[in-house]
Design an enzyme around this catalytic site. Structure first.
Site, PDB file in Angstrom:
ATOM      1  N   CYS A  80       0.859  -1.176   0.000  1.00  0.00           N
ATOM      2  CA  CYS A  80       0.000   0.000   0.000  1.00  0.00           C
ATOM      3  C   CYS A  80       0.902   1.234   0.000  1.00  0.00           C
ATOM      4  O   CYS A  80       1.733   1.381   0.900  1.00  0.00           O
ATOM      5  CB  CYS A  80      -0.867  -0.020   1.257  1.00  0.00           C
ATOM      6  SG  CYS A  80      -1.839   1.471   1.518  1.00  0.00           S
ATOM      7  N   CYS A 189      -0.991   3.705  -6.485  1.00  0.00           N
ATOM      8  CA  CYS A 189      -1.827   3.097  -5.453  1.00  0.00           C
ATOM      9  C   CYS A 189      -2.083   1.682  -5.925  1.00  0.00           C
ATOM     10  O   CYS A 189      -2.392   1.463  -7.106  1.00  0.00           O
ATOM     11  CB  CYS A 189      -3.140   3.870  -5.322  1.00  0.00           C
ATOM     12  SG  CYS A 189      -4.427   3.002  -4.387  1.00  0.00           S
TER      13      CYS A 189
END
Ligand code: DGL
Length: 260
Positions: A80, A189
């Site tokens: 992440c 992302c």
């Protein structure tokens, strides 16, 4: 807070994200490290991370790492970008012996593709506002337009990887750059890796760069250097966990096995 314990090659690797996005990294990890066992934790109950204050993301990341260490992992992959930005440095200081591998928006490889046009760098508001991104931008930001994408990870969480609503989101997002020559799009992302087809419809033939393979190669290097790679005859596998119960685990499973 370091455990000072020795980690074992046969132990699993812990990987986490705010939700299903990190499965795009896990797919790469399973491909490149087939003998490893992975425990993937999606913090679905607390998603999204990308619009939360940094301190909150740090606290949530600490909690997830504790959960994974409780399952005996030998390394952590922060799958992440937002959690990397908010928590990687602190976690590395707190667990000095534990290999912690993290993400980085692919501005560096994108800089090699930049000529006279622009590079669009898509990421969460949290990642783009972070110091880590500012540093990366100072090194490789020439020609880069940073595009925060609030609300985009939610499409992936819902399993909406295409369709009119997503197209409308992108139409709106990309409208300001309609007259630009876009040379590359950075997917900063891990959720956005699942949206490559939909993004490619706006930018046919333009390289879409995520950091997934690079992160897994880095993981392999770290484990190798520490003699922590699973033995070549070990049977690999994946365990999926979520703070949000069974339904997100089913969505993770579907994304892990999806033909994209
Ligand atoms: N998948 C995460 C990332 O790479 C964040 C999505 C979110 O929770 O906002 O940044």
């Amino acid at each position: 807070m370091s455990d000072c314990k020795s980690y074992l090659p046969a132990s699993p690797i812990g990987m986490f994200d705010s939700g299903v996005g990190g499965i795009s990294v896990l797919r790469e990890a399973v491909r490149l490290l087939p003998n490893e066992r992975f425990v993937f934790y999606g913090d679905t109950k607390n998603a999204p991370y990308g619009t939360k204050p940094r301190e909150e993301v740090l606290a949530l990341s600490r909690q997830v790492v504790r959960e994974l260490l409780g399952r005996g992992v030998k390394a952590i992959v922060i799958a992440c970008n937002t959690a990397t930005s908010a928590a990687a440095a602190a976690l590395r200081a707190e667990y000095a012996d534990l290999p912690i591998v993290a993400m980085e928006p692919a501005l560096k490889p994108a800089s090699l593709l930049h000529r006279d046009g622009v590079v669009l760098s898509l990421a969460t508001p949290g990642t783009i506002a972070g110091e880590k991104y500012a540093h990366l931008y100072s090194l490789y930001g020439e020609g880069v337009i940073s595009v925060p994408c609030p609300g985009l990870m939610e499409f992936v969480e819902r399993g909406q990887l295409s369709g009119p609503e997503l197209t409308a989101y992108f139409q709106n997002l990309f409208a300001p750059y309609r007259d630009k020559h876009v040379e590359a799009v950075v997917l900063g992302c891990t959720h956005y890796s699942f949206l490559k087809k939909s993004i490619a419809a706006f930018y046919p033939g333009v390289p879409l760069l995520d950091g997934n393979e690079g992160t897994v190669r880095q993981l392999r290097r770290r484990l190798e250097a520490l003699n922590l790679l699973a033995p070549p005859d070990a049977k690999g596998g994946v365990e999926l966990l979520s703070s949000g119960g069974k339904a997100p685990v089913e969505r993770m499973k579907a994304l892990l096995n999806a033909e994209l």
